[in-house]
Design a protein around this motif. Structure first.
Motif, PDB file in Angstrom:
ATOM      1  N   GLN A 543       0.828  -1.417  -0.017  1.00 43.24           N
ATOM      2  CA  GLN A 543      -0.030  -0.113  -0.096  1.00 43.24           C
ATOM      3  C   GLN A 543       0.939   1.233   0.068  1.00 43.24           C
ATOM      4  N   LEU A 544       2.144   1.131   0.760  1.00 44.81           N
ATOM      5  CA  LEU A 544       2.746   2.475   0.886  1.00 44.81           C
ATOM      6  C   LEU A 544       3.383   2.567  -0.899  1.00 44.81           C
ATOM      7  N   LEU A 545       3.818   1.393  -1.495  1.00 47.21           N
ATOM      8  CA  LEU A 545       4.295   1.685  -2.724  1.00 47.21           C
ATOM      9  C   LEU A 545       3.302   2.273  -3.571  1.00 47.21           C
ATOM     10  N   ALA A 546       1.983   1.585  -3.776  1.00 46.60           N
ATOM     11  CA  ALA A 546       0.750   1.852  -4.522  1.00 46.60           C
ATOM     12  C   ALA A 546       0.658   3.505  -4.274  1.00 46.60           C
ATOM     13  N   LYS A 547       0.453   4.099  -3.098  1.00 48.66           N
ATOM     14  CA  LYS A 547       0.097   5.326  -2.613  1.00 48.66           C
ATOM     15  C   LYS A 547       1.151   6.336  -3.231  1.00 48.66           C
ATOM     16  N   THR A 548       2.408   5.813  -2.900  1.00 45.57           N
ATOM     17  CA  THR A 548       3.513   7.032  -3.270  1.00 45.57           C
ATOM     18  C   THR A 548       4.077   6.978  -4.573  1.00 45.57           C
ATOM     19  N   GLU A 549       3.133   6.308  -5.474  1.00 42.28           N
ATOM     20  CA  GLU A 549       3.954   5.977  -6.791  1.00 42.28           C
ATOM     21  C   GLU A 549       4.229   7.420  -7.375  1.00 42.28           C
ATOM     22  N   ALA A 550       3.316   8.138  -7.434  1.00 39.66           N
ATOM     23  CA  ALA A 550       3.648   9.848  -8.016  1.00 39.66           C
ATOM     24  C   ALA A 550       4.959  10.176  -7.434  1.00 39.66           C
ATOM     25  N   PHE A 551       5.014  10.162  -6.309  1.00 37.59           N
ATOM     26  CA  PHE A 551       6.180  10.521  -5.648  1.00 37.59           C
ATOM     27  C   PHE A 551       7.453   9.823  -5.910  1.00 37.59           C
ATOM     28  N   ARG A 552       7.519   8.602  -6.069  1.00 36.88           N
ATOM     29  CA  ARG A 552       8.478   7.599  -6.598  1.00 36.88           C
ATOM     30  C   ARG A 552       8.936   8.249  -7.875  1.00 36.88           C
ATOM     31  N   GLU A 553       7.965   8.324  -8.835  1.00 39.99           N
ATOM     32  CA  GLU A 553       8.379   8.846 -10.301  1.00 39.99           C
ATOM     33  C   GLU A 553       8.906   9.945 -10.419  1.00 39.99           C
ATOM     34  N   GLN A 554       8.429  10.901  -9.385  1.00 41.94           N
ATOM     35  CA  GLN A 554       8.984  12.172  -9.398  1.00 41.94           C
ATOM     36  C   GLN A 554      10.603  12.370  -9.142  1.00 41.94           C
ATOM     37  N   GLU A 555      10.777  11.434  -8.116  1.00 40.96           N
ATOM     38  CA  GLU A 555      11.926  11.369  -7.452  1.00 40.96           C
ATOM     39  C   GLU A 555      13.097  10.546  -8.406  1.00 40.96           C
ATOM     40  N   MET A 556      12.557   9.734  -9.271  1.00 38.59           N
ATOM     41  CA  MET A 556      13.446   9.066 -10.041  1.00 38.59           C
ATOM     42  C   MET A 556      13.727  10.016 -11.320  1.00 38.59           C
ATOM     43  N   LYS A 557      12.750  10.939 -11.624  1.00 33.01           N
ATOM     44  CA  LYS A 557      13.111  11.776 -12.618  1.00 33.01           C
ATOM     45  C   LYS A 557      14.213  12.850 -12.260  1.00 33.01           C
ATOM     46  N   ARG A 558      14.085  13.116 -10.917  1.00 29.56           N
ATOM     47  CA  ARG A 558      15.019  14.402 -10.406  1.00 29.56           C
ATOM     48  C   ARG A 558      16.180  13.826  -9.973  1.00 29.56           C
ATOM     49  N   CYS A 559      16.173  12.467  -9.516  1.00 30.21           N
ATOM     50  CA  CYS A 559      17.531  12.021  -8.911  1.00 30.21           C
ATOM     51  C   CYS A 559      18.000  10.999  -9.689  1.00 30.21           C
ATOM     52  N   GLY A 560      17.316  10.147 -10.337  1.00 31.73           N
ATOM     53  CA  GLY A 560      17.732   9.011 -11.159  1.00 31.73           C
ATOM     54  C   GLY A 560      17.729   7.894 -10.282  1.00 31.73           C
ATOM     55  N   ILE A 561      16.713   7.788  -9.311  1.00 34.95           N
ATOM     56  CA  ILE A 561      16.573   6.841  -8.462  1.00 34.95           C
ATOM     57  C   ILE A 561      15.432   5.858  -9.039  1.00 34.95           C
ATOM     58  N   SER A 562      15.641   4.665  -8.963  1.00 37.28           N
ATOM     59  CA  SER A 562      14.731   3.579  -9.549  1.00 37.28           C
ATOM     60  C   SER A 562      13.427   3.761  -8.735  1.00 37.28           C
ATOM     61  N   ALA A 563      12.364   3.961  -9.359  1.00 44.11           N
ATOM     62  CA  ALA A 563      11.069   3.899  -8.811  1.00 44.11           C
ATOM     63  C   ALA A 563      10.569   2.749  -8.104  1.00 44.11           C
ATOM     64  N   ALA A 564      11.368   1.582  -8.319  1.00 50.05           N
ATOM     65  CA  ALA A 564      10.880   0.224  -7.683  1.00 50.05           C
ATOM     66  C   ALA A 564      11.589   0.106  -6.454  1.00 50.05           C
ATOM     67  N   GLY A 565      12.663   0.825  -6.096  1.00 47.39           N
ATOM     68  CA  GLY A 565      13.475   0.744  -4.973  1.00 47.39           C
ATOM     69  C   GLY A 565      13.701   1.667  -3.869  1.00 47.39           C
ATOM     70  N   ASP A 566      12.642   2.339  -3.312  1.00 47.92           N
ATOM     71  CA  ASP A 566      12.791   3.177  -2.526  1.00 47.92           C
ATOM     72  C   ASP A 566      11.795   2.948  -1.294  1.00 47.92           C
ATOM     73  N   LEU A 567      11.408   1.893  -1.073  1.00 49.56           N
ATOM     74  CA  LEU A 567      10.224   1.800  -0.027  1.00 49.56           C
ATOM     75  C   LEU A 567      11.226   2.255   1.328  1.00 49.56           C
ATOM     76  N   PRO A 568      12.253   1.588   1.591  1.00 50.94           N
ATOM     77  CA  PRO A 568      13.153   1.989   2.848  1.00 50.94           C
ATOM     78  C   PRO A 568      13.443   3.564   2.501  1.00 50.94           C
TER      79      PRO A 568
END
Length: 623
Positions: A543-568
């Motif tokens: 649920q954390l992954l699903a709800k924060t998908e938009a945030f993770r995609e934004q961070e991936m574009k900004r920092c090059g972080i994988s959107a699938a690897g940032d639950l921690p």
């Protein structure tokens, strides 16, 4: 010497200033007196040593793992650490709870606020409450939250962690209580929860479940599997196999099973299929959490990889009324046949999907020659996938060419079996040179009657790429072939593929972030209980992954972080929302307003600043 109980709840840290014998017994200087030296020149220390336990692995390097099994002398010399028999009255694990005297002055409140919101909205807490009752449900939620926070399945440090976090339980249990709880929890209750949660997680009854397995190595010293299975590639390594069914649209875990050892995917698929088919049976008159009125109309479709494909499994799914979508390996005969017959038809204007720039085509064919009905084969081409496939193929060809050069330079003798690994893409010229043993297993043992068999040996003279075979492999790059019994168009399959990412992400989290690499068990009940806690953590994590998908995609574009690897990373942001104790009033006050990233995450989860402050206000009532 005191008797030593070698149980998981009797493991303690080895104190400093001890001596350890060759057999692993730990001695402590119980008393020290000063006596005159024999020559009369002064005094010397006279130590009285007493055995206080034995190290976990006698004969090993105990300094690398300073833990031991304690005896009664240890608990007499160190009264702050009570033995499990002193902590746990017979037949009542709940009374073994030792409360910490007070909370820490700084408490993390953000993670609890997010997890409680998710547990309430998803129905997880309600399902746990219905089956286990309030006290045990709260403890399960706390342990699941601890797994996400610390990325570990080892619970011995939970009490210290709980003293600095807002938690669900009214009191902070010690490690002995947690161990007793895991031993005494009923597998029947866990089974009931699985059914209750699975029915609730199906939602409106239309579900596309992805399932996979994860082999977990037990690396916790002193903790043993009651039923031991082993890794396929290492018979010395103990493994536990966990089977998860994931809801397709968001990766939410639906149900789970655990078993010892590396179980084949087909066996897992049969177990999951049987469990899902039970949900299709009507439950007239049943209402409440986990009960779906008229659930005989549930439509379940499983999505899995090629490891789950067999004649028996497909027939089993059909008999149970469960649909399927399977990914075919590009190297299988069936996939190559379908792709070879229709590859020229895929990249046509009618097959182009403008929304995602892919081509997709649906054709009919039989999965097996004796199949009674035709299935739908969906061929999908993706440009990014083609680039990735070509990169992998060329790296493989370069590696094989390098190996062939080394074999040729050294004059290495190889059997036909060895050479066949290269003949798919290389034309090899060689000459025969003696023979080699052909029937040795991986361990080096020969066949049952100890009569070695020999195969001709060959030495490579020259080799070159097979241009036709390599060209065909490059032509197939970028294509995926799926087989389904569902009335779905190619465009619908594309949408399914996109949604599958959520399930795959959660499976990666399960294999990595939740600490299952160091999970261990001292009884069958403990194995079931720990996997229940891990499943609850997986639900929260999904649920954390699903709800924060938009945030993770934004961070991936900004920092090059994988959107699938940032639950921690998301959990760390939430944990940084803290409250400090007012030493005069005895209450807690929020330290500061959440930062920009924290506010973004909280908004996506649905947690307001008022929710945070309400959690902090309740901290005044110390556990």
């Amino acid at each position: 010497m005191s008797r030593i109980a070698k149980t998981a709840d009797n493991i303690v840290s080895i104190p400093k200033s001890v001596s350890v014998t060759a057999k692993g017994y730990v001695y402590w200087n119980a008393t020290t007196t000063w006596v005159d030296k024999a020559n009369g020149t002064g005094k010397r220390a006279d130590h009285k040593k007493e055995c206080i336990g034995v190290v976990l692995c006698p004969g090993g390097d105990w300094k690398k793992d300073r833990r031991m099994y304690a005896n009664s002398a240890y608990y007499r010399l160190f009264p702050a650490d009570k033995s499990s028999s002193e902590k746990t009255p017979a037949g009542n694990a709940s009374s073994a709870c030792r409360e910490y005297p007070q909370r820490f002055d700084c408490i993390s409140a953000g993670l609890y606020a997010a997890v409680s919101k998710i547990a309430e909205e998803s129905g997880l807490y309600e399902a746990l409450l219905e089956v286990f009752g309030a006290e045990d449900a709260c403890l399960i939620m706390d342990l699941a939250m601890y797994m996400i926070s610390r990325e570990t399945a080892e619970m011995r440090h939970f009490p210290h962690w709980a003293a600095s976090h807002a938690i669900f339980s009214e009191s902070i249990p010690d490690a002995g209580f947690i161990s007793a709880f895991e031993k005494e929890i009923s597998p029947s209750l866990i089974s009931r929860f699985r059914n209750t949660w699975a029915a609730a997680a199906l939602g409106d009854g239309r579900v596309l479940a992805c399932y996979d397995s994860v082999n977990t190595c037990s690396q916790a010293p002193g903790v043993f599997l009651v039923q031991q299975g082993y890794a396929v590639d290492d018979p010395e390594e103990c493994r536990l196999n966990a089977e998860y069914a994931m809801r397709q649209k968001d990766g939410l875990p639906v149900t789970f099973n655990v078993s010892p050892g590396a179980v084949k995917d087909i066996s897992e698929a049969a177990n999951i299929s049987a469990g899902l088919s039970e949900l299709k049976k009507p439950n007239p008159g049943q209402q409440g959490c986990g009960k779906i009125p008229g659930n005989d109309n549930i439509s379940i479709t499983v999505f899995a990889d090629r490891g789950h494909i067999s004649h028996e499994h497909i027939q089993d799914l059909r008999n149970r009324g469960i649909g399927f979508i399977f990914l075919l390996n590009g190297n299988t005969e069936l996939a190559n046949e379908v792709l070879g017959n229709h590859i020229d038809e895929v990249k046509k204007a009618a097959s182009f999907i403008r929304e995602n720039g892919r081509f997709a085509l649906t054709v009919r064919n039989k999965i097996f020659p004796d199949d009674e009905k035709e299935s739908r084969f969906h061929i999908v081409w993706d440009g990014e996938l083609e680039t990735r496939h070509r990169f992998i193929l060329e790296n493989d060809l370069i590696g094989k060419a390098d190996n062939l050069k080394k074999h040729m330079a050294k004059g290495t003798r190889l059997t036909d079996e060895n050479l066949n690994r290269y003949r798919q893409y290389f034309n090899i010229s060689c000459h025969e040179d003696g023979a080699l043993k052909a029937n040795q297993s991986r361990e080096g043992s020969e066949n049952a009657d100890n009569a070695p068999e020999f195969a001709p040996a060959y030495v490579i003279d020259s080799f070159e790429r097979n241009a036709a075979a390599v060209g065909k492999a490059h032509r197939y790059c970028g294509y995926l072939v799926y087989v389904s019994d569902q009335e779905m168009t190619a465009q619908e399959i594309i949408k399914v593929l996109d949604r599958r990412d959520g399930a795959e992400t959660m499976l990666r989290a399960l294999k990595g972030w939740l600490g299952r690499d160091k999970i261990g068990f001292c009884s069958e009940n403990t194995m079931q209980a720990k996997n229940l806690i891990c499943f609850a953590a997986s639900v929260i994590g999904a649920q954390l992954l699903a709800k924060t998908e938009a945030f993770r995609e934004q961070e991936m574009k900004r920092c090059g972080i994988s959107a699938a690897g940032d639950l921690p990373a998301v959990a760390d942001l939430l944990e940084e929302i803290r409250a400090d104790r007012d030493l005069c009033a005895g209450t807690y006050v929020r330290r500061y307003l959440p930062g920009k990233l924290q506010k973004t995450v909280l908004d996506l989860i649905g947690v307001t600043l008022e929710d945070i402050d309400a959690v902090i206000a309740n901290l005044a009532d110390e556990p």
